[in-house]
Design a protein around this motif. Structure first.
Motif, PDB file in Angstrom:
ATOM      1  N   CYS A 108       0.858  -1.187   0.000  1.00 21.67           N
ATOM      2  CA  CYS A 108       0.000   0.000   0.000  1.00 21.67           C
ATOM      3  C   CYS A 108       0.900   1.245   0.000  1.00 21.67           C
ATOM      4  CB  CYS A 108      -0.904  -0.013   1.229  1.00 21.67           C
ATOM      5  SG  CYS A 108      -2.097   1.326   1.229  1.00 21.67           S
ATOM      6  N   PRO A 109       1.180   1.771  -1.181  1.00 20.53           N
ATOM      7  CA  PRO A 109       2.098   2.917  -1.250  1.00 20.53           C
ATOM      8  C   PRO A 109       1.481   4.170  -0.634  1.00 20.53           C
ATOM      9  CG  PRO A 109       1.088   2.532  -3.372  1.00 20.53           C
ATOM     10  CD  PRO A 109       0.647   1.406  -2.485  1.00 20.53           C
ATOM     11  N   ARG A 110       2.349   4.982  -0.056  1.00 13.30           N
ATOM     12  CA  ARG A 110       1.894   6.247   0.548  1.00 13.30           C
ATOM     13  C   ARG A 110       1.614   7.299  -0.508  1.00 13.30           C
ATOM     14  NH1 ARG A 110       3.600   6.702   6.255  1.00 13.30           N
ATOM     15  NH2 ARG A 110       4.673   4.768   6.729  1.00 13.30           N
ATOM     16  N   ASP A 111       2.303   7.172  -1.653  1.00  9.99           N
ATOM     17  CA  ASP A 111       2.130   8.170  -2.695  1.00  9.99           C
ATOM     18  C   ASP A 111       2.494   7.553  -4.048  1.00  9.99           C
ATOM     19  OD1 ASP A 111       4.962   8.144  -2.792  1.00  9.99           O
ATOM     20  OD2 ASP A 111       5.068   9.820  -1.391  1.00  9.99           O
ATOM     21  N   LEU A 112       2.270   8.327  -5.085  1.00  6.36           N
ATOM     22  CA  LEU A 112       2.514   7.849  -6.447  1.00  6.36           C
ATOM     23  C   LEU A 112       3.998   7.558  -6.675  1.00  6.36           C
ATOM     24  CD1 LEU A 112       0.936   7.245  -9.005  1.00  6.36           C
ATOM     25  CD2 LEU A 112       1.335   9.593  -9.728  1.00  6.36           C
ATOM     26  N   ARG A 113       4.876   8.342  -6.097  1.00  2.15           N
ATOM     27  CA  ARG A 113       6.306   8.124  -6.255  1.00  2.15           C
ATOM     28  C   ARG A 113       6.729   6.762  -5.694  1.00  2.15           C
ATOM     29  NH1 ARG A 113      10.270  11.893  -3.184  1.00  2.15           N
ATOM     30  NH2 ARG A 113      11.290  10.073  -2.370  1.00  2.15           N
ATOM     31  N   THR A 114       6.169   6.388  -4.558  1.00  7.51           N
ATOM     32  CA  THR A 114       6.485   5.092  -3.952  1.00  7.51           C
ATOM     33  C   THR A 114       5.981   3.949  -4.837  1.00  7.51           C
ATOM     34  OG1 THR A 114       6.301   6.116  -1.774  1.00  7.51           O
ATOM     35  CG2 THR A 114       6.263   3.720  -1.848  1.00  7.51           C
ATOM     36  N   LEU A 115       4.788   4.108  -5.400  1.00 12.33           N
ATOM     37  CA  LEU A 115       4.250   3.091  -6.300  1.00 12.33           C
ATOM     38  C   LEU A 115       5.136   2.959  -7.533  1.00 12.33           C
ATOM     39  CD1 LEU A 115       2.150   1.064  -7.281  1.00 12.33           C
ATOM     40  CD2 LEU A 115       0.784   3.008  -8.109  1.00 12.33           C
ATOM     41  N   LYS A 116       5.533   4.084  -8.128  1.00 13.50           N
ATOM     42  CA  LYS A 116       6.400   4.030  -9.305  1.00 13.50           C
ATOM     43  C   LYS A 116       7.727   3.346  -8.990  1.00 13.50           C
ATOM     44  CE  LYS A 116       4.861   7.951 -12.058  1.00 13.50           C
ATOM     45  NZ  LYS A 116       5.269   9.254 -12.588  1.00 13.50           N
ATOM     46  N   SER A 117       8.261   3.603  -7.813  1.00 13.85           N
ATOM     47  CA  SER A 117       9.517   2.975  -7.404  1.00 13.85           C
ATOM     48  C   SER A 117       9.361   1.458  -7.308  1.00 13.85           C
ATOM     49  CB  SER A 117       9.967   3.553  -6.064  1.00 13.85           C
ATOM     50  OG  SER A 117      11.120   2.879  -5.608  1.00 13.85           O
ATOM     51  N   ARG A 118       8.271   1.004  -6.716  1.00 11.23           N
ATOM     52  CA  ARG A 118       8.032  -0.440  -6.600  1.00 11.23           C
ATOM     53  C   ARG A 118       7.825  -1.059  -7.976  1.00 11.23           C
ATOM     54  NH1 ARG A 118       6.344  -4.441  -2.763  1.00 11.23           N
ATOM     55  NH2 ARG A 118       7.407  -3.107  -1.292  1.00 11.23           N
ATOM     56  N   LEU A 119       7.112  -0.366  -8.847  1.00 11.80           N
ATOM     57  CA  LEU A 119       6.918  -0.882 -10.202  1.00 11.80           C
ATOM     58  C   LEU A 119       8.244  -0.963 -10.952  1.00 11.80           C
ATOM     59  CD1 LEU A 119       3.592   0.844 -11.260  1.00 11.80           C
ATOM     60  CD2 LEU A 119       3.980  -1.608 -10.924  1.00 11.80           C
ATOM     61  N   PHE A 120       9.104   0.030 -10.779  1.00 12.18           N
ATOM     62  CA  PHE A 120      10.422  -0.020 -11.408  1.00 12.18           C
ATOM     63  C   PHE A 120      11.167  -1.273 -10.955  1.00 12.18           C
ATOM     64  CE2 PHE A 120      14.971   0.879 -11.440  1.00 12.18           C
ATOM     65  CZ  PHE A 120      15.153   1.194 -12.779  1.00 12.18           C
ATOM     66  N   GLN A 121      11.125  -1.566  -9.659  1.00 10.41           N
ATOM     67  CA  GLN A 121      11.757  -2.785  -9.139  1.00 10.41           C
ATOM     68  C   GLN A 121      11.132  -4.026  -9.770  1.00 10.41           C
ATOM     69  OE1 GLN A 121      11.242  -2.614  -4.910  1.00 10.41           O
ATOM     70  NE2 GLN A 121      12.601  -0.866  -4.665  1.00 10.41           N
ATOM     71  N   ALA A 122       9.821  -4.012  -9.908  1.00 11.21           N
ATOM     72  CA  ALA A 122       9.118  -5.163 -10.492  1.00 11.21           C
ATOM     73  C   ALA A 122       9.553  -5.399 -11.929  1.00 11.21           C
ATOM     74  CB  ALA A 122       7.605  -4.951 -10.422  1.00 11.21           C
ATOM     75  N   TRP A 123       9.644  -4.327 -12.729  1.00  8.17           N
ATOM     76  CA  TRP A 123      10.022  -4.485 -14.138  1.00  8.17           C
ATOM     77  C   TRP A 123      11.455  -4.988 -14.244  1.00  8.17           C
ATOM     78  CZ3 TRP A 123       5.477  -4.908 -14.768  1.00  8.17           C
ATOM     79  CH2 TRP A 123       4.512  -3.918 -14.689  1.00  8.17           C
ATOM     80  N   GLN A 124      12.337  -4.518 -13.358  1.00  2.00           N
ATOM     81  CA  GLN A 124      13.712  -5.014 -13.366  1.00  2.00           C
ATOM     82  C   GLN A 124      13.744  -6.500 -13.016  1.00  2.00           C
ATOM     83  OE1 GLN A 124      16.160  -3.112 -14.624  1.00  2.00           O
ATOM     84  NE2 GLN A 124      14.463  -1.699 -14.910  1.00  2.00           N
ATOM     85  N   ARG A 125      12.936  -6.905 -12.077  1.00  3.20           N
ATOM     86  CA  ARG A 125      12.883  -8.309 -11.672  1.00  3.20           C
ATOM     87  C   ARG A 125      12.336  -9.178 -12.803  1.00  3.20           C
ATOM     88  NH1 ARG A 125      10.037 -10.204  -6.109  1.00  3.20           N
ATOM     89  NH2 ARG A 125      11.389 -11.989  -5.756  1.00  3.20           N
ATOM     90  N   VAL A 126      11.289  -8.705 -13.473  1.00  2.90           N
ATOM     91  CA  VAL A 126      10.713  -9.465 -14.585  1.00  2.90           C
ATOM     92  C   VAL A 126      11.747  -9.621 -15.691  1.00  2.90           C
ATOM     93  CG1 VAL A 126       9.006  -9.361 -16.448  1.00  2.90           C
ATOM     94  CG2 VAL A 126       8.308  -8.922 -14.091  1.00  2.90           C
ATOM     95  N   ARG A 127      12.533  -8.581 -15.946  1.00  6.22           N
ATOM     96  CA  ARG A 127      13.571  -8.676 -16.975  1.00  6.22           C
ATOM     97  C   ARG A 127      14.695  -9.612 -16.561  1.00  6.22           C
ATOM     98  NH1 ARG A 127      12.322  -2.977 -17.419  1.00  6.22           N
ATOM     99  NH2 ARG A 127      11.286  -2.668 -19.403  1.00  6.22           N
TER     100      ARG A 127
END
Length: 141
Positions: A108-127
């Motif tokens: 549960c991200p506190r803000d949009l920046r935190t969500l984007k950061s987690r998504l960036f980590q996710a895309w790196q992991r998927v790659r």
């Protein structure tokens, strides 16, 4: 008493998986519309050699006049539309499921920046992981 600050900010992602298991994506603040689909297809053409066939669902953003004109002008690009209501035929749905279950579950991200950061980590992991191409395409990796 539980208080929550909410807002209408959101991010949307468009992605593709190649037959070799390469994952490409674009994440946008707000909804993805026709121009973002064309920008993503341009991204695919830049990063994937040879002919490119893209599977799309029947969302209205995939059927704009501008998109049809773009595809008609790109000799390397072909678009195939999946039958309506058939996400099980779309290999990228497995990526979305993985990210939701492994990277965003109970997050549960506190803000949009935190969500984007987690998504960036996710895309790196998927790659980084070897995508299961035999599951995605019914063949051997």
């Amino acid at each position: 008493m539980l208080e929550a600050k909410t807002n209408r900010q959101k991010v949307s992602t468009i992605g593709a998986i190649t037959t070799t298991g390469q994952f490409l994506q674009h994440t946008h603040q707000g909804a993805i519309k026709g121009p973002q689909v064309i920008a993503f297809l341009t991204h695919l053409l830049r990063h994937v050699k040879g002919k490119v066939t893209v599977l799309l669902d029947n969302a209205s953003i995939h059927k704009t006049k501008a998109l049809s004109a773009f595809v008609a002008d790109e000799t390397r690009l072909a678009v195939v539309y999946l039958p309506s209501y058939s996400p099980e035929l779309n290999p990228v749905e497995l990526v979305w499921a993985y990210v939701k279950q492994q990277m965003l579950a109970n997050f549960c991200p506190r803000d949009l920046r935190t969500l984007k950061s987690r998504l960036f980590q996710a895309w790196q992991r998927v790659r980084y992981i070897h995508l299961p191409t035999r599951l995605l395409y019914g063949g051997d990796p």
